[in-house]
Design a protein around this motif. Sequence first.
Motif, PDB file in Angstrom:
ATOM      1  N   PRO A   1       1.000  -1.219  -0.007  1.00  0.00           N
ATOM      2  CA  PRO A   1      -0.030  -0.030  -0.006  1.00  0.00           C
ATOM      3  C   PRO A   1       1.119   1.330   0.099  1.00  0.00           C
ATOM      4  CG  PRO A   1      -0.102  -1.013   2.056  1.00  0.00           C
ATOM      5  CD  PRO A   1       0.554  -1.865   1.253  1.00  0.00           C
ATOM      6  N   PHE A   2       0.455   2.396  -0.442  1.00  0.00           N
ATOM      7  CA  PHE A   2       0.908   3.639  -0.503  1.00  0.00           C
ATOM      8  C   PHE A   2      -0.191   4.619  -0.219  1.00  0.00           C
ATOM      9  CE2 PHE A   2       0.086   2.552  -4.795  1.00  0.00           C
ATOM     10  CZ  PHE A   2      -0.428   3.296  -5.313  1.00  0.00           C
ATOM     11  N   PHE A   3       0.196   5.609   0.802  1.00  0.00           N
ATOM     12  CA  PHE A   3      -0.544   6.506   1.432  1.00  0.00           C
ATOM     13  C   PHE A   3      -2.041   5.879   1.818  1.00  0.00           C
ATOM     14  CE2 PHE A   3       2.135   9.318  -0.594  1.00  0.00           C
ATOM     15  CZ  PHE A   3       2.086  10.503   0.374  1.00  0.00           C
ATOM     16  N   GLY A   4      -1.792   4.689   2.358  1.00  0.00           N
ATOM     17  CA  GLY A   4      -3.001   3.956   2.826  1.00  0.00           C
ATOM     18  C   GLY A   4      -3.859   3.246   1.861  1.00  0.00           C
ATOM     19  N   GLU A   5      -3.760   3.217   0.388  1.00  0.00           N
ATOM     20  CA  GLU A   5      -4.302   2.978  -0.412  1.00  0.00           C
ATOM     21  C   GLU A   5      -3.726   1.481  -1.020  1.00  0.00           C
ATOM     22  OE1 GLU A   5      -5.314   5.463  -3.779  1.00  0.00           O
ATOM     23  OE2 GLU A   5      -5.315   7.108  -2.157  1.00  0.00           O
ATOM     24  N   ARG A   6      -4.280   0.387  -1.394  1.00  0.00           N
ATOM     25  CA  ARG A   6      -3.593  -0.901  -2.032  1.00  0.00           C
ATOM     26  C   ARG A   6      -4.383  -0.861  -3.460  1.00  0.00           C
ATOM     27  NH1 ARG A   6      -1.252  -5.586  -0.416  1.00  0.00           N
ATOM     28  NH2 ARG A   6      -0.492  -4.639   1.243  1.00  0.00           N
ATOM     29  N   VAL A   7      -3.646  -1.072  -4.486  1.00  0.00           N
ATOM     30  CA  VAL A   7      -4.074  -0.989  -5.839  1.00  0.00           C
ATOM     31  C   VAL A   7      -3.598  -2.432  -6.237  1.00  0.00           C
ATOM     32  CG1 VAL A   7      -4.333  -0.183  -8.207  1.00  0.00           C
ATOM     33  CG2 VAL A   7      -4.250   1.417  -5.908  1.00  0.00           C
ATOM     34  N   PRO A   8      -4.406  -3.362  -6.335  1.00  0.00           N
ATOM     35  CA  PRO A   8      -3.765  -4.544  -7.020  1.00  0.00           C
ATOM     36  C   PRO A   8      -2.901  -4.487  -8.329  1.00  0.00           C
ATOM     37  CG  PRO A   8      -6.213  -4.728  -7.012  1.00  0.00           C
ATOM     38  CD  PRO A   8      -5.953  -3.486  -6.487  1.00  0.00           C
ATOM     39  N   GLN A   9      -1.659  -5.177  -8.353  1.00  0.00           N
ATOM     40  CA  GLN A   9      -0.846  -5.306  -9.252  1.00  0.00           C
ATOM     41  C   GLN A   9      -1.556  -5.088 -10.587  1.00  0.00           C
ATOM     42  OE1 GLN A   9       2.442  -7.559  -8.656  1.00  0.00           O
ATOM     43  NE2 GLN A   9       3.132  -6.633  -6.884  1.00  0.00           N
ATOM     44  N   SER A  10      -2.528  -6.054 -10.986  1.00  0.00           N
ATOM     45  CA  SER A  10      -3.022  -6.120 -12.202  1.00  0.00           C
ATOM     46  C   SER A  10      -3.835  -4.784 -12.804  1.00  0.00           C
ATOM     47  CB  SER A  10      -4.225  -7.244 -12.303  1.00  0.00           C
ATOM     48  OG  SER A  10      -5.094  -7.008 -11.276  1.00  0.00           O
ATOM     49  N   VAL A  11      -4.590  -3.921 -11.930  1.00  0.00           N
ATOM     50  CA  VAL A  11      -4.953  -2.947 -12.001  1.00  0.00           C
ATOM     51  C   VAL A  11      -3.845  -1.870 -12.274  1.00  0.00           C
ATOM     52  CG1 VAL A  11      -6.465  -1.047 -10.930  1.00  0.00           C
ATOM     53  CG2 VAL A  11      -7.052  -3.302 -10.670  1.00  0.00           C
ATOM     54  N   GLN A  12      -2.859  -1.928 -11.371  1.00  0.00           N
ATOM     55  CA  GLN A  12      -1.710  -0.823 -11.791  1.00  0.00           C
ATOM     56  C   GLN A  12      -1.016  -0.954 -13.391  1.00  0.00           C
ATOM     57  OE1 GLN A  12       1.245  -0.402  -8.830  1.00  0.00           O
ATOM     58  NE2 GLN A  12      -0.045  -1.414  -7.455  1.00  0.00           N
ATOM     59  N   ASN A  13      -1.006  -2.253 -13.590  1.00  0.00           N
ATOM     60  CA  ASN A  13      -0.575  -2.437 -14.969  1.00  0.00           C
ATOM     61  C   ASN A  13      -1.648  -2.037 -16.057  1.00  0.00           C
ATOM     62  OD1 ASN A  13       2.084  -3.666 -15.128  1.00  0.00           O
ATOM     63  ND2 ASN A  13       1.541  -5.246 -14.098  1.00  0.00           N
TER      64      ASN A  13
END
Length: 133
Positions: A13-25
Amino acid sequence: MRLSYRGYIFGRPFFGERVPQSVQNLVIRNFCERNKINFLLSKSEYAMDDAYSILNFVIDNLEEVDGLVFYSILMLPRNSKNRIQIINKVLAKGKKICFALEEICIKNKKDILRVENIFNTRLTLDYCLQNKI
């Protein structure tokens, strides 16, 4: 000739947010398509807090790419000195850094101020929320 950029994502997580790696990609891939950039598979950072080993490795090996695409500006180190050092290291190699979520690229030293303003605004917001200001 199309530019080729390497993706950079987090598993933590960064700044309290967790974004799945698939979504980031997906976000990075869409950014690259819209900007006519060849998307090279992302390198994923270690999950430990404040780990930037993979990023430093990627920066040290930028010869075959034109730049980096982060998922977000907020993936940069919280420490301003460390942030600027990373950005300057990439710029010194004649490369660019883009941030897909914010649709911003750093192409030269003048662009750093805009990224710093966004980052510091988020730091201030977090401080205010944590301290109920």
